[in-house]
Design a protein around this motif. Structure first.
Motif, PDB file in Angstrom:
ATOM      1  N   THR A   3       0.824  -1.215   0.000  1.00  0.00           N
ATOM      2  CA  THR A   3       0.000   0.000   0.000  1.00  0.00           C
ATOM      3  C   THR A   3       0.847   1.249   0.000  1.00  0.00           C
ATOM      4  N   GLN A   4       2.059   1.183   0.602  1.00  0.00           N
ATOM      5  CA  GLN A   4       2.915   2.359   0.665  1.00  0.00           C
ATOM      6  C   GLN A   4       3.398   2.780  -0.717  1.00  0.00           C
ATOM      7  N   ARG A   5       3.624   1.781  -1.610  1.00  0.00           N
ATOM      8  CA  ARG A   5       4.167   2.088  -2.924  1.00  0.00           C
ATOM      9  C   ARG A   5       3.069   2.286  -3.957  1.00  0.00           C
ATOM     10  N   GLN A   6       1.840   2.019  -3.623  1.00  0.00           N
ATOM     11  CA  GLN A   6       0.724   2.138  -4.544  1.00  0.00           C
ATOM     12  C   GLN A   6       0.465   3.601  -4.875  1.00  0.00           C
ATOM     13  N   ALA A   7       0.046   3.863  -6.131  1.00  0.00           N
ATOM     14  CA  ALA A   7      -0.256   5.228  -6.548  1.00  0.00           C
ATOM     15  C   ALA A   7      -1.325   5.816  -5.629  1.00  0.00           C
ATOM     16  N   PRO A   8      -1.162   7.102  -5.241  1.00  0.00           N
ATOM     17  CA  PRO A   8      -2.092   7.698  -4.263  1.00  0.00           C
ATOM     18  C   PRO A   8      -3.558   7.579  -4.660  1.00  0.00           C
ATOM     19  N   PHE A   9      -3.863   7.823  -5.969  1.00  0.00           N
ATOM     20  CA  PHE A   9      -5.274   7.826  -6.343  1.00  0.00           C
ATOM     21  C   PHE A   9      -5.842   6.421  -6.478  1.00  0.00           C
ATOM     22  N   LEU A  10      -4.999   5.444  -6.747  1.00  0.00           N
ATOM     23  CA  LEU A  10      -5.497   4.071  -6.718  1.00  0.00           C
ATOM     24  C   LEU A  10      -5.918   3.707  -5.299  1.00  0.00           C
ATOM     25  N   ARG A  11      -5.114   4.134  -4.338  1.00  0.00           N
ATOM     26  CA  ARG A  11      -5.470   3.886  -2.939  1.00  0.00           C
ATOM     27  C   ARG A  11      -6.741   4.643  -2.554  1.00  0.00           C
ATOM     28  N   LEU A  12      -6.873   5.858  -3.091  1.00  0.00           N
ATOM     29  CA  LEU A  12      -8.055   6.655  -2.769  1.00  0.00           C
ATOM     30  C   LEU A  12      -9.313   5.987  -3.296  1.00  0.00           C
ATOM     31  N   PHE A  13      -9.257   5.437  -4.522  1.00  0.00           N
ATOM     32  CA  PHE A  13     -10.427   4.781  -5.084  1.00  0.00           C
ATOM     33  C   PHE A  13     -10.749   3.501  -4.314  1.00  0.00           C
ATOM     34  N   TYR A  15     -10.123   3.178  -1.141  1.00  0.00           N
ATOM     35  CA  TYR A  15     -10.681   3.705   0.107  1.00  0.00           C
ATOM     36  C   TYR A  15     -12.154   4.076  -0.073  1.00  0.00           C
ATOM     37  N   ALA A  16     -12.481   4.642  -1.261  1.00  0.00           N
ATOM     38  CA  ALA A  16     -13.844   5.122  -1.533  1.00  0.00           C
ATOM     39  C   ALA A  16     -14.742   4.022  -2.088  1.00  0.00           C
ATOM     40  N   ASP A  17     -14.323   2.762  -1.932  1.00  0.00           N
ATOM     41  CA  ASP A  17     -15.099   1.657  -2.504  1.00  0.00           C
ATOM     42  C   ASP A  17     -16.522   1.610  -1.965  1.00  0.00           C
ATOM     43  N   ARG A  18     -16.717   2.076  -0.738  1.00  0.00           N
ATOM     44  CA  ARG A  18     -18.064   2.060  -0.139  1.00  0.00           C
ATOM     45  C   ARG A  18     -19.014   3.000  -0.879  1.00  0.00           C
ATOM     46  N   TYR A  19     -18.434   3.928  -1.645  1.00  0.00           N
ATOM     47  CA  TYR A  19     -19.255   4.883  -2.409  1.00  0.00           C
ATOM     48  C   TYR A  19     -19.307   4.513  -3.890  1.00  0.00           C
ATOM     49  N   ARG A  20     -19.127   3.235  -4.185  1.00  0.00           N
ATOM     50  CA  ARG A  20     -19.050   2.805  -5.583  1.00  0.00           C
ATOM     51  C   ARG A  20     -20.310   3.200  -6.368  1.00  0.00           C
ATOM     52  N   VAL A  21     -21.478   2.994  -5.773  1.00  0.00           N
ATOM     53  CA  VAL A  21     -22.733   3.323  -6.475  1.00  0.00           C
ATOM     54  C   VAL A  21     -22.810   4.817  -6.757  1.00  0.00           C
ATOM     55  N   GLN A 101     -17.659  15.771  -0.343  1.00  0.00           N
ATOM     56  CA  GLN A 101     -17.877  16.069   1.068  1.00  0.00           C
ATOM     57  C   GLN A 101     -17.854  14.794   1.913  1.00  0.00           C
ATOM     58  N   ALA A 102     -18.484  13.746   1.397  1.00  0.00           N
ATOM     59  CA  ALA A 102     -18.561  12.494   2.156  1.00  0.00           C
ATOM     60  C   ALA A 102     -17.182  11.849   2.305  1.00  0.00           C
ATOM     61  N   ILE A 103     -16.405  11.823   1.211  1.00  0.00           N
ATOM     62  CA  ILE A 103     -15.085  11.183   1.254  1.00  0.00           C
ATOM     63  C   ILE A 103     -14.138  11.971   2.144  1.00  0.00           C
ATOM     64  N   GLN A 104     -14.136  13.300   2.010  1.00  0.00           N
ATOM     65  CA  GLN A 104     -13.231  14.093   2.850  1.00  0.00           C
ATOM     66  C   GLN A 104     -13.631  13.992   4.319  1.00  0.00           C
ATOM     67  N   LEU A 329      -1.926   7.652   7.589  1.00  0.00           N
ATOM     68  CA  LEU A 329      -2.726   6.465   7.881  1.00  0.00           C
ATOM     69  C   LEU A 329      -1.880   5.188   7.908  1.00  0.00           C
ATOM     70  N   ASP A 330      -0.732   5.219   7.216  1.00  0.00           N
ATOM     71  CA  ASP A 330       0.145   4.044   7.180  1.00  0.00           C
ATOM     72  C   ASP A 330       1.042   3.934   8.408  1.00  0.00           C
ATOM     73  N   MET A 331       1.062   4.983   9.229  1.00  0.00           N
ATOM     74  CA  MET A 331       1.892   4.929  10.437  1.00  0.00           C
ATOM     75  C   MET A 331       1.387   3.792  11.319  1.00  0.00           C
ATOM     76  N   PRO A 332       2.274   2.857  11.698  1.00  0.00           N
ATOM     77  CA  PRO A 332       1.813   1.704  12.488  1.00  0.00           C
ATOM     78  C   PRO A 332       1.398   2.101  13.899  1.00  0.00           C
TER      79      PRO A 332
END
Length: 597
Positions: A3-13, A15-21, A101-104, A329-332
């Motif tokens: 996850t640390q090396r993943q492109a930021p926006f891929l991680r964001l999408f 993260y936003a999977d709950r808002y897929r619809v 607004q919801a994602i932020q 968020l990646d900080m253990p």
């Protein structure tokens, strides 16, 4: 991929999977809006075709022979297309903005929740302003991209696909002219993106340092004024603000060049279509209406690409911000939450530290092989010189830090196994550095016991000997006391902290220098209240003023992380050691090196 090396926006999408619809709905509205937005050039082409061809026009082939009827049909079609375009514009704007607004909101809440779970050392190694910059500025930057940038990318993509497809259907021999600039524009966009990324990351870093210093200065404004350091701090803010400005200027210098360069490339495609398409129309190989449509569509295809500069600018800023948010968020989380429940009503209060060793980061051990037993219901005191490890014990009991070795138990249970929330609910801390929140007196006393009734709040204040001065405040318990309780005196703040602990009613009470910063009269009042609230509960009192702990069941004297002496007040005085020497100093006497032992 980690996850640390993943492109930021891929991680964001992800993260936003709950808002897929919601994302699909917003995307569909953006695409449909652009399709209807691209229709007017086709309507203009149809109008030219009707006027020039009349009964031989395209619409006439569908059975509408009269020119008037054709124009009526075209007018109704225009109303329909414009209406749908406006409807979908409203829909996509509302959907994307609500989604942003919801994602932020979720991202800020998750980042804050993650921060709260971090060990105390995490905050001691970082500036408050820097963390605030991530929670506010970076997440707001991400919101701005979702608000408009995502829609812009979808609409530009839709434009290229729809108009490109229409060109190849209407006039395949001319279509390539309009599409000719596209590879250069895309190549330029990717090249700009790669060069902009580090510049915008530098912008986010510099604004973080600026926010950190501003937060620090506003918190310490009294110190700044008392040391007449205003000009020094203005110069420091000037330097950091200049660094932020210059990092922005470096990014702007590159991003501002994007649109002018794109316009030159667009001009080539537009001119080629205008010239060669016009020659085909004049030669009769291309219908005049089709030629008119193509000229308008070429402009509609290529001109929106100039906005790629703004979109790219927004994208790079938000990508840098997204990287910083997910880095947080990646900080253990190193603090184990525990798994054994221990309800407050079951806690007796026996505390044992067994061969405990602990040292702060990159420093030698503060306490080493330290052992201490506090019987349930007893009041013990810990005294010693600054740096001897007294307050460290408090932090370890609350698990604000984790011990390096040894064991700490509560009622025989290792505190690392107890649910962290249950452990801290069982302990009330009254420290020297009282923190009060901006709000009313009642809200601060009720903090942590949010369901407490008004009469319970008043009763707690009375036990803490705070009721009298609260009653004299302008609005009594509803008086707003300002940030950190700055409208109150030190003694008043201390008594509110004691009232807060009384209302919590814990089985274990820790007093960390609770009277060190108050006058003698206030100390006497606080001491009376402490005598009442320490009854029938385990109490650990850490003090410099020995007069406040002379009645403790047992007093422990610490020296360099170890217990040097222990016993009652009278026993320690008879021993003529460290405690006796400290007592004589505070009582106005003198002692020699030999007496100190």
């Amino acid at each position: 991929m980690s996850t640390q090396r993943q492109a930021p926006f891929l991680r964001l999408f992800e993260y936003a999977d709950r808002y897929r619809v919601e994302i699909w709905k917003a995307s569909a509205c953006s695409v449909l809006n652009k399709i209807f937005d691209l229709a007017p050039p086709a309507l203009i082409g149809l109008a030219v075709d009707i006027v020039v061809q009349q009964e031989n026009s395209f619409l006439a082939g569908w059975g509408v022979r009269s020119v008037f009827a054709q124009l009526i049909v075209l007018s109704l079609l225009s109303f329909l297309i414009w209406g749908l375009e406006s409807l979908f514009e409203y829909a996509y704007k509302r959907l994307w903005r609500n989604l942003a607004q919801a994602i932020q909101h979720d991202l800020r809440l998750d980042a804050y929740r993650h921060l709260q779970a971090m060990e105390l050392s995490f905050f001691e190694e970082r500036s408050t302003g820097g963390l605030l910059s991530v929670l506010n500025d970076d997440i707001n930057q991400l919101e701005r991209f979702l608000d408009g940038g995502a829609n812009e990318i979808l609409q530009v993509s839709t434009t290229v696909i729809v108009i490109g497809g229409a060109f190849f259907v209407l006039a395949p021999n001319v279509a390539w002219l309009a599409m000719l600039p596209m590879p250069f524009i895309l190549w330029g966009s990717i090249a700009f993106q790669k060069r902009l990324a580090p510049r915008y990351f530098a912008v986010r870093e510099s604004v973080g340092w600026l926010n950190a210093q501003l937060t620090n200065n506003l918190t310490g404004i009294t110190t700044i004024k008392s040391f007449t350091a205003e000009e020094y701090e203005v110069n420091r803010i000037d330097r950091l603000s200049n660094e932020y400005r210059h990092s922005n200027q470096r990014a702007i210098a590159l991003s501002a060049a994007f649109v002018p360069l794109i316009r030159i490339i667009i001009l080539v495609g537009f001119t080629a279509t205008l010239l060669l398409g016009g020659l085909d129309a004049a030669a009769g190989t291309l219908a005049v209406g089709t030629y008119s449509t193509m000229v308008f569509l070429t402009q509609r295809l290529l001109w929106p690409l100039t906005r790629l500069g703004e979109t790219l600018d927004l994208y790079q800023r938000s990508q840098a911000s997204t990287r910083r948010v997910f880095k947080l968020l990646d900080m253990p989380i190193t603090v184990h939450p525990g798994n054994k429940p221990l309800p407050v009503e079951r806690v007796k209060g026996e505390i044992c530290l067994e061969n405990v060793t602990f040292g702060y980061l990159d420093r030698s051990a503060v306490i080493s092989d330290f052992s201490l037993r506090v019987p349930a219901g007893d009041t013990i005191a810990i005294v010693g010189a600054t740096g001897s490890g007294k307050s460290t014990i408090v932090k370890l009991l609350l698990r604000l830090y984790e011990i390096h070795s040894g064991r700490i138990t509560l009622d025989g249970i290792d505190i690392q196994e107890i649910l962290l929330q249950d452990l801290r609910r069982a302990i009330a801390l009254v420290s020297q550095d009282v923190f009060l929140f901006h709000g009313t007196v009642a809200e601060n006393i009720r903090y942590g016991s949010f369901d407490a009734k008004d009469e319970d709040v008043v009763a707690a204040a009375a036990i803490a000997e705070a009721h009298d001065f609260i009653s004299e405040l302008p609005q009594g318990y509803d008086t707003v006391i300002g940030e950190r309780g700055q409208k109150l005196s030190g003694g008043q703040r201390q008594r509110l902290a004691i009232a807060r602990a009384v209302l919590k009613d814990p089985p274990i009470l820790i007093l960390d220098e609770a009277t060190s910063a108050v006058d003698n009269e206030t100390e006497a009042a606080i001491q009376r209240s402490l005598d009442r609230i320490t009854q029938n509960r385990t109490t650990i009192a850490i003090a410099h003023r020995l007069s406040t702990i002379r009645n403790a069941d047992c007093i422990y004297v610490m020296d360099k992380g170890k217990i040097a002496e222990r016993g009652s007040h009278e026993e320690l005085l008879k021993r003529q050691g460290i405690y006796a020497a400290l007592w004589r100093v505070q009582m106005g006497g003198k002692f020699s090196v030999e007496e100190r032992g």
